[in-house]
Design a protein around this motif. Structure first.
Motif, PDB file in Angstrom:
ATOM      1  N   ALA A 122       6.129 -10.404  -3.222  1.00 24.75           N
ATOM      2  CA  ALA A 122       6.570 -10.113  -4.588  1.00 24.75           C
ATOM      3  C   ALA A 122       5.876  -8.861  -5.118  1.00 24.75           C
ATOM      4  CB  ALA A 122       6.286 -11.310  -5.496  1.00 24.75           C
ATOM      5  N   LEU A 123       4.578  -8.730  -4.862  1.00 26.11           N
ATOM      6  CA  LEU A 123       3.855  -7.531  -5.280  1.00 26.11           C
ATOM      7  C   LEU A 123       4.376  -6.297  -4.560  1.00 26.11           C
ATOM      8  CD1 LEU A 123       1.583  -6.205  -6.876  1.00 26.11           C
ATOM      9  CD2 LEU A 123       0.018  -6.789  -5.006  1.00 26.11           C
ATOM     10  N   ALA A 124       4.701  -6.436  -3.278  1.00 29.11           N
ATOM     11  CA  ALA A 124       5.261  -5.317  -2.524  1.00 29.11           C
ATOM     12  C   ALA A 124       6.583  -4.865  -3.137  1.00 29.11           C
ATOM     13  CB  ALA A 124       5.461  -5.716  -1.061  1.00 29.11           C
ATOM     14  N   THR A 125       7.420  -5.831  -3.525  1.00 28.30           N
ATOM     15  CA  THR A 125       8.714  -5.492  -4.134  1.00 28.30           C
ATOM     16  C   THR A 125       8.519  -4.818  -5.479  1.00 28.30           C
ATOM     17  OG1 THR A 125       9.739  -7.382  -3.013  1.00 28.30           O
ATOM     18  CG2 THR A 125      10.929  -6.430  -4.877  1.00 28.30           C
ATOM     19  N   ALA A 126       7.588  -5.325  -6.298  1.00 36.24           N
ATOM     20  CA  ALA A 126       7.322  -4.708  -7.594  1.00 36.24           C
ATOM     21  C   ALA A 126       6.795  -3.281  -7.416  1.00 36.24           C
ATOM     22  CB  ALA A 126       6.321  -5.552  -8.375  1.00 36.24           C
ATOM     23  N   SER A 127       5.912  -3.072  -6.449  1.00 35.40           N
ATOM     24  CA  SER A 127       5.384  -1.735  -6.183  1.00 35.40           C
ATOM     25  C   SER A 127       6.489  -0.793  -5.720  1.00 35.40           C
ATOM     26  CB  SER A 127       4.281  -1.811  -5.121  1.00 35.40           C
ATOM     27  OG  SER A 127       3.216  -2.637  -5.539  1.00 35.40           O
ATOM     28  N   ALA A 128       7.389  -1.314  -4.891  1.00 35.50           N
ATOM     29  CA  ALA A 128       8.491  -0.486  -4.393  1.00 35.50           C
ATOM     30  C   ALA A 128       9.468  -0.125  -5.508  1.00 35.50           C
ATOM     31  CB  ALA A 128       9.215  -1.201  -3.262  1.00 35.50           C
ATOM     32  N   ALA A 179       0.825  -1.207   0.000  1.00 32.99           N
ATOM     33  CA  ALA A 179       0.000   0.000   0.000  1.00 32.99           C
ATOM     34  C   ALA A 179       0.858   1.256   0.000  1.00 32.99           C
ATOM     35  CB  ALA A 179      -0.936  -0.012   1.210  1.00 32.99           C
ATOM     36  N   MET A 180       1.867   1.287   0.847  1.00 32.40           N
ATOM     37  CA  MET A 180       2.715   2.472   0.923  1.00 32.40           C
ATOM     38  C   MET A 180       3.513   2.669  -0.361  1.00 32.40           C
ATOM     39  SD  MET A 180       4.050   2.497   4.872  1.00 32.40           S
ATOM     40  CE  MET A 180       4.990   0.987   4.674  1.00 32.40           C
ATOM     41  N   ALA A 181       4.085   1.590  -0.885  1.00 34.43           N
ATOM     42  CA  ALA A 181       4.917   1.700  -2.086  1.00 34.43           C
ATOM     43  C   ALA A 181       4.072   2.046  -3.308  1.00 34.43           C
ATOM     44  CB  ALA A 181       5.670   0.394  -2.309  1.00 34.43           C
ATOM     45  N   LEU A 182       2.900   1.442  -3.427  1.00 35.10           N
ATOM     46  CA  LEU A 182       2.026   1.739  -4.561  1.00 35.10           C
ATOM     47  C   LEU A 182       1.576   3.194  -4.528  1.00 35.10           C
ATOM     48  CD1 LEU A 182       0.656   0.483  -7.012  1.00 35.10           C
ATOM     49  CD2 LEU A 182      -1.266  -0.153  -5.541  1.00 35.10           C
ATOM     50  N   THR A 183       1.293   3.714  -3.348  1.00 35.47           N
ATOM     51  CA  THR A 183       0.929   5.128  -3.213  1.00 35.47           C
ATOM     52  C   THR A 183       2.052   6.027  -3.696  1.00 35.47           C
ATOM     53  OG1 THR A 183      -0.537   4.674  -1.338  1.00 35.47           O
ATOM     54  CG2 THR A 183       0.270   6.920  -1.577  1.00 35.47           C
ATOM     55  N   THR A 184       3.276   5.744  -3.253  1.00 34.59           N
ATOM     56  CA  THR A 184       4.419   6.550  -3.666  1.00 34.59           C
ATOM     57  C   THR A 184       4.632   6.481  -5.168  1.00 34.59           C
ATOM     58  OG1 THR A 184       5.483   6.172  -1.526  1.00 34.59           O
ATOM     59  CG2 THR A 184       6.900   6.908  -3.323  1.00 34.59           C
ATOM     60  N   ALA A 185       4.524   5.280  -5.736  1.00 37.77           N
ATOM     61  CA  ALA A 185       4.732   5.113  -7.175  1.00 37.77           C
ATOM     62  C   ALA A 185       3.702   5.894  -7.974  1.00 37.77           C
ATOM     63  CB  ALA A 185       4.671   3.627  -7.534  1.00 37.77           C
ATOM     64  N   ALA A 189      11.282   4.080  -9.358  1.00 38.23           N
ATOM     65  CA  ALA A 189      11.311   4.498 -10.760  1.00 38.23           C
ATOM     66  C   ALA A 189      10.585   5.821 -10.979  1.00 38.23           C
ATOM     67  CB  ALA A 189      10.696   3.406 -11.647  1.00 38.23           C
ATOM     68  N   PHE A 190       9.421   6.000 -10.339  1.00 37.60           N
ATOM     69  CA  PHE A 190       8.603   7.175 -10.617  1.00 37.60           C
ATOM     70  C   PHE A 190       8.814   8.320  -9.640  1.00 37.60           C
ATOM     71  CE2 PHE A 190       5.842   3.743 -12.482  1.00 37.60           C
ATOM     72  CZ  PHE A 190       6.090   4.101 -13.806  1.00 37.60           C
ATOM     73  N   ALA A 191       9.239   8.006  -8.414  1.00 35.63           N
ATOM     74  CA  ALA A 191       9.419   9.051  -7.405  1.00 35.63           C
ATOM     75  C   ALA A 191      10.888   9.371  -7.151  1.00 35.63           C
ATOM     76  CB  ALA A 191       8.738   8.651  -6.098  1.00 35.63           C
ATOM     77  N   GLY A 192      11.802   8.555  -7.692  1.00 39.50           N
ATOM     78  CA  GLY A 192      13.230   8.810  -7.515  1.00 39.50           C
ATOM     79  C   GLY A 192      13.808   8.081  -6.317  1.00 39.50           C
ATOM     80  N   VAL A 193      15.122   8.144  -6.206  1.00 43.03           N
ATOM     81  CA  VAL A 193      15.825   7.441  -5.130  1.00 43.03           C
ATOM     82  C   VAL A 193      15.878   8.345  -3.903  1.00 43.03           C
ATOM     83  CG1 VAL A 193      17.874   6.096  -4.535  1.00 43.03           C
ATOM     84  CG2 VAL A 193      17.187   6.315  -6.923  1.00 43.03           C
ATOM     85  N   GLY A 194      14.720   8.600  -3.339  1.00 41.14           N
ATOM     86  CA  GLY A 194      14.634   9.381  -2.117  1.00 41.14           C
ATOM     87  C   GLY A 194      14.488   8.486  -0.904  1.00 41.14           C
ATOM     88  N   LEU A 195      14.379   9.096   0.262  1.00 43.82           N
ATOM     89  CA  LEU A 195      14.325   8.332   1.509  1.00 43.82           C
ATOM     90  C   LEU A 195      13.106   7.409   1.552  1.00 43.82           C
ATOM     91  CD1 LEU A 195      15.384   7.721   4.349  1.00 43.82           C
ATOM     92  CD2 LEU A 195      14.062   9.690   5.171  1.00 43.82           C
ATOM     93  N   VAL A 196      11.934   7.941   1.216  1.00 41.32           N
ATOM     94  CA  VAL A 196      10.706   7.133   1.325  1.00 41.32           C
ATOM     95  C   VAL A 196      10.714   5.955   0.353  1.00 41.32           C
ATOM     96  CG1 VAL A 196       8.198   7.162   1.002  1.00 41.32           C
ATOM     97  CG2 VAL A 196       9.311   8.993   2.286  1.00 41.32           C
ATOM     98  N   PRO A 197      10.987   6.160  -0.948  1.00 46.39           N
ATOM     99  CA  PRO A 197      11.030   5.000  -1.850  1.00 46.39           C
ATOM    100  C   PRO A 197      12.079   3.964  -1.461  1.00 46.39           C
ATOM    101  CG  PRO A 197      10.886   7.033  -3.111  1.00 46.39           C
ATOM    102  CD  PRO A 197      11.157   7.421  -1.699  1.00 46.39           C
ATOM    103  N   VAL A 198      13.227   4.413  -0.987  1.00 41.55           N
ATOM    104  CA  VAL A 198      14.285   3.477  -0.590  1.00 41.55           C
ATOM    105  C   VAL A 198      13.853   2.656   0.617  1.00 41.55           C
ATOM    106  CG1 VAL A 198      16.607   3.339   0.418  1.00 41.55           C
ATOM    107  CG2 VAL A 198      16.210   4.731  -1.615  1.00 41.55           C
TER     108      VAL A 198
END
Length: 310
Positions: free
Chosen positions: A205-211, A77-83, A216-225
């Motif tokens: 696996a879905l969590a990893t794909a979302s992350a 949920a968190m990663a998909l939101t960020t993406a 990819a879409f939000a950049g290599v920032g603290l939250v996506p990492v």
């Protein structure tokens, strides 16, 4: 594309609902929704998922497999939101004065303002998506009361959180509806892929794909990492549990998780990420993987057969 901090009105996404709700409520009701919106805040959802995993198999209402499924749902949920926020980059409604501040002690005003506000992009609503996935996921897997009552409670929580985002004026109606719809889609897909949570690997696996999408879409920032590291650490930790036999095997594989985190940090540095991002990745992968494996270290039978349903 607008920067994340820029806010401009977009009446097509709001249909006037956000403005109407915000203007119609007294200060006390607004303050109540500031509290209620925390039911969908990431800090609380992570706390609930983590606590559920820690008590699983020590209580009668949930086992470890389905608790791991809830953990994977939370990261998804968190990663998909960020993406998706990074992909669409739709702004939030313009900021408005926050009512109800004056009666508060000075020490609480900053906390209140922070809870009532939101930064970054607005589509979809992360609170709506996260509450749908986590509370809905718990309703699906918890063995307490009846399924109908559990789903009714989850639906009520999602409705309250979604309404709170509109009352606080931090989302448009379309943002909230999209968050709930996406959350339901995630629930339906993962419930089918995981046999209602009994095989949590596809959810990780879905969590990893979302992350990866978040990076990819939000950049290599603290939250996506952090989201990517949580997904990788959770998946690796659960696979370690599935492959290990007894305490020794679990602990050895926990140490391997630290090595995996170090390898990922080197990869991030090679790809041009900052040193801080690489350090955060190493720390979070290691912490999550070890956290997933250690609660099972005292039960060799479950360490040998963690995916077997009761």
């Amino acid at each position: 594309m607008l920067p994340a901090g820029v806010q401009v009105a977009d009446p097509r996404r709001g249909l006037g609902v956000t403005e109407t709700l915000g203007a119609a409520l007294p200060d006390a009701a607004f303050a109540l929704f500031v509290v209620l919106t925390q039911l969908g805040d990431p800090w609380l959802l992570v706390l609930v998922a983590g606590a559920t995993y820690l008590v699983a198999d020590r209580v009668t209402w949930i086992d470890r497999e389905r608790a791991a499924y809830v953990v994977a749902l939370t990261v998804t949920a968190m990663a998909l939101t960020t993406a998706l926020k990074g992909l669409f980059a739709f702004p939030r409604p313009p900021s408005a004065p926050i009512p109800g501040i004056e009666p508060l002690p000075t020490i609480l005003r900053a906390v209140y303002v922070d809870a009532a506000n939101a930064g970054g992009f607005g589509f979809p609503s992360g609170h709506a998506l996260g509450s749908t996935v986590v509370w809905g996921g718990l309703a699906l897997v918890v063995e307490r009361s009846t399924p109908r009552r559990r789903l009714a409670v989850a639906a009520a929580l999602v409705a309250v959180v979604s309404l709170s985002r509109l009352v606080l004026g931090v989302h448009y109606l379309v943002d909230v509806l999209a968050g709930v719809a996406l959350g339901l889609l995630v629930l339906l897909a993962t419930a089918r892929l995981t046999a209602s949570g009994r095989r949590p690997e596809p959810a990780f696996a879905l969590a990893t794909a979302s992350a990866l999408g978040a990076v990819a879409f939000a950049g290599v920032g603290l939250v996506p990492v952090v989201e990517l590291a949580s997904a990788v650490g959770g998946w690796f930790g659960w696979r370690a549990v599935a492959d290990a036999e007894g305490r020794g095997g679990l602990l050895r594989r926990s140490l391997l998780a630290v090595g995996l985190g170090l390898l990922g940090g080197v990869v991030l540095l090679t790809a041009g990420a900052t040193r801080a991002a690489a350090v955060v990745f190493v720390a979070v992968v290691s912490a999550v993987a070890v956290g997933v494996t250690l609660p099972l270290a005292d039960d060799p039978r479950r360490a040998r057969r963690p995916t077997e349903s009761r």
